[in-house]
Design an enzyme around this catalytic site. Structure first.
Site, PDB file in Angstrom:
ATOM      1  N   PHE A 151      -4.896  -6.335  -6.095  1.00 31.51           N
ATOM      2  CA  PHE A 151      -5.757  -5.071  -5.772  1.00 31.51           C
ATOM      3  C   PHE A 151      -5.865  -4.206  -6.960  1.00 31.51           C
ATOM      4  O   PHE A 151      -5.282  -4.472  -8.246  1.00 31.51           O
ATOM      5  CB  PHE A 151      -4.634  -4.150  -4.908  1.00 31.51           C
ATOM      6  CG  PHE A 151      -3.462  -3.770  -5.580  1.00 31.51           C
ATOM      7  CD1 PHE A 151      -3.272  -2.414  -6.109  1.00 31.51           C
ATOM      8  CD2 PHE A 151      -2.119  -4.638  -5.549  1.00 31.51           C
ATOM      9  CE1 PHE A 151      -2.052  -2.144  -6.634  1.00 31.51           C
ATOM     10  CE2 PHE A 151      -1.172  -4.118  -5.945  1.00 31.51           C
ATOM     11  CZ  PHE A 151      -1.047  -3.010  -6.556  1.00 31.51           C
ATOM     12  N   HIS A 202       5.168  -4.074  -8.298  1.00 25.06           N
ATOM     13  CA  HIS A 202       4.119  -4.876  -8.187  1.00 25.06           C
ATOM     14  C   HIS A 202       4.012  -5.475  -9.451  1.00 25.06           C
ATOM     15  O   HIS A 202       3.994  -4.351 -10.614  1.00 25.06           O
ATOM     16  CB  HIS A 202       2.827  -4.311  -7.614  1.00 25.06           C
ATOM     17  CG  HIS A 202       2.951  -4.048  -6.096  1.00 25.06           C
ATOM     18  ND1 HIS A 202       2.711  -5.012  -5.085  1.00 25.06           N
ATOM     19  CD2 HIS A 202       3.488  -3.160  -5.365  1.00 25.06           C
ATOM     20  CE1 HIS A 202       2.956  -4.456  -3.954  1.00 25.06           C
ATOM     21  NE2 HIS A 202       3.299  -3.244  -3.883  1.00 25.06           N
ATOM     22  N   ASN A 215       1.975  -8.259  -2.808  1.00 24.28           N
ATOM     23  CA  ASN A 215       3.026  -9.042  -2.430  1.00 24.28           C
ATOM     24  C   ASN A 215       3.614  -8.636  -1.068  1.00 24.28           C
ATOM     25  O   ASN A 215       3.192  -7.655  -0.315  1.00 24.28           O
ATOM     26  CB  ASN A 215       4.248  -9.105  -3.547  1.00 24.28           C
ATOM     27  CG  ASN A 215       4.869  -7.801  -3.732  1.00 24.28           C
ATOM     28  OD1 ASN A 215       4.912  -7.158  -2.955  1.00 24.28           O
ATOM     29  ND2 ASN A 215       4.977  -7.482  -5.004  1.00 24.28           N
ATOM     30  N   ARG A 227      -8.889  -4.859   2.522  1.00 28.88           N
ATOM     31  CA  ARG A 227      -8.134  -3.553   2.887  1.00 28.88           C
ATOM     32  C   ARG A 227      -8.440  -2.845   1.625  1.00 28.88           C
ATOM     33  O   ARG A 227      -8.363  -2.954   0.219  1.00 28.88           O
ATOM     34  CB  ARG A 227      -6.655  -3.920   2.690  1.00 28.88           C
ATOM     35  CG  ARG A 227      -5.797  -2.769   3.049  1.00 28.88           C
ATOM     36  CD  ARG A 227      -4.444  -2.986   3.112  1.00 28.88           C
ATOM     37  NE  ARG A 227      -3.310  -1.995   3.368  1.00 28.88           N
ATOM     38  CZ  ARG A 227      -2.488  -1.677   2.735  1.00 28.88           C
ATOM     39  NH1 ARG A 227      -2.163  -2.403   1.599  1.00 28.88           N
ATOM     40  NH2 ARG A 227      -1.581  -0.451   3.255  1.00 28.88           N
ATOM     41  N   LEU A 281       4.395   2.690  -7.519  1.00 30.59           N
ATOM     42  CA  LEU A 281       4.426   1.295  -7.422  1.00 30.59           C
ATOM     43  C   LEU A 281       4.963   0.602  -8.710  1.00 30.59           C
ATOM     44  O   LEU A 281       5.347  -0.757  -8.629  1.00 30.59           O
ATOM     45  CB  LEU A 281       2.936   0.706  -6.966  1.00 30.59           C
ATOM     46  CG  LEU A 281       2.283   1.206  -5.930  1.00 30.59           C
ATOM     47  CD1 LEU A 281       0.894   0.564  -5.574  1.00 30.59           C
ATOM     48  CD2 LEU A 281       3.266   0.868  -4.628  1.00 30.59           C
ATOM     49  N   PHE A 338      -6.406   5.597  -2.865  1.00 36.60           N
ATOM     50  CA  PHE A 338      -5.093   4.647  -3.142  1.00 36.60           C
ATOM     51  C   PHE A 338      -5.601   3.424  -3.842  1.00 36.60           C
ATOM     52  O   PHE A 338      -5.572   3.311  -5.105  1.00 36.60           O
ATOM     53  CB  PHE A 338      -4.615   4.298  -1.845  1.00 36.60           C
ATOM     54  CG  PHE A 338      -3.395   3.556  -1.819  1.00 36.60           C
ATOM     55  CD1 PHE A 338      -2.300   3.504  -2.771  1.00 36.60           C
ATOM     56  CD2 PHE A 338      -2.965   2.629  -0.767  1.00 36.60           C
ATOM     57  CE1 PHE A 338      -1.248   2.679  -3.020  1.00 36.60           C
ATOM     58  CE2 PHE A 338      -1.714   2.081  -0.818  1.00 36.60           C
ATOM     59  CZ  PHE A 338      -0.935   2.161  -1.676  1.00 36.60           C
ATOM     60  N   GLN A 351      -8.132  -3.868  -2.169  1.00 36.07           N
ATOM     61  CA  GLN A 351      -7.324  -5.218  -1.837  1.00 36.07           C
ATOM     62  C   GLN A 351      -7.944  -6.399  -1.551  1.00 36.07           C
ATOM     63  O   GLN A 351      -8.928  -6.341  -0.529  1.00 36.07           O
ATOM     64  CB  GLN A 351      -6.052  -4.993  -1.032  1.00 36.07           C
ATOM     65  CG  GLN A 351      -5.328  -6.184  -1.196  1.00 36.07           C
ATOM     66  CD  GLN A 351      -3.758  -6.298  -0.425  1.00 36.07           C
ATOM     67  OE1 GLN A 351      -3.264  -5.020  -0.231  1.00 36.07           O
ATOM     68  NE2 GLN A 351      -3.223  -7.276  -0.151  1.00 36.07           N
TER      69      GLN A 351
END
Length: 242
Positions: free
Chosen positions: A163, A203, A152, A106, A199, A111, A114
């Site tokens: 990531f 995370h 997660n 991903r 975030l 952004f 991952q």
């Protein structure tokens, strides 16, 4: 009192991103897909002035790792003092070759990128502990550009996926929100170079890229379909320096 204020501001950050027309993919969470919804933020502890991510030097209580990918090398330092389980998990998997041959499944420009799922689907992977392990939030660590963090599927569901934050720019409106939340001045300034503050508290941050962000940018820019690169980008090995 400060926790309550910071929780409120984190919520406002999400609302501001939506109001400013941020692409929903860009503001999505890195996640392990297991059919469950991601939980709400758990909150961030009160912030301090010591921010180890802002130094490229490796202190005695930090670890250095080198991730060789099919597009180049990324060097990262890890923070076992702030995130002991996440670091132990990452180092053990790296030493036993768990991550070798795994793809970046991903990637989202502006952004994050991952990886860490042996299945390459975002639905697999497990921790060295035989079960998901708990989140480790630290007031010293933030989702700055180059931050290494656990993916997660909700609170306390950490496995093997991780990531790297790639975002280069930050909506100026968020700066005021972070100041209102009493983020350290150093953190607010660091976020001006990019990152994903929405975030924070969701995370576990456990490392920071110190060399090779150009490789991270190249991976993020790869041609992709449904966020998965059309041509596999592979972790060839991860070397842990003792």
């Amino acid at each position: 009192m400060m926790k309550i204020r910071l929780l409120a501001v984190l919520t406002i950050l999400l609302l501001v991103l939506t109001a400013c027309g941020t692409n929903t993919e860009d503001s999505a969470e890195p996640s392990e897909s297991n059919g469950t919804d991601s939980s709400e933020p758990n909150g961030t502890e009160s912030v301090q002035s010591s921010l180890p991510q802002l130094s490229e030097e490796i202190s005695d209580n930090e670890k250095l790792v080198e991730m060789t990918t099919s597009l180049g090398v990324i060097k990262m330092k890890l923070f076992p003092e702030q995130a002991p389980k996440a670091v132990e998990n990452f180092i053990a998997h790296s030493k036993d070759g768990y991550y070798e041959g795994i793809i970046f499944h991903r990637v989202i420009q502006d952004f994050m990128i991952q990886t860490g799922d042996p299945q390459g689907t975002g639905m697999g992977g497990e921790s060295i502990f035989g079960e998901p392990f708990e989140d480790e939030f630290s007031s010293d660590l933030f989702h700055f550009r180059g931050a290494l963090a656990m993916a997660n599927s909700g609170a306390n569901t950490n496995g093997s996926q991780f990531f790297i934050v790639q975002n280069k720019t930050l909506d100026p409106n968020l700066t005021k929100q972070m100041q209102d939340a009493e983020y350290p001045d150093e953190a607010v300034t660091a976020y001006e170079a990019g990152g994903t503050p929405w975030l924070d508290g969701k995370h576990t941050v456990f490392g920071q890229v110190i060399e090779g962000m150009e490789v991270v940018d190249e991976i993020a820019a790869a041609e992709a379909e449904n966020d998965k690169p059309l041509e596999d980008i592979v972790i060839e090995k991860i070397t842990v320096f003792e």
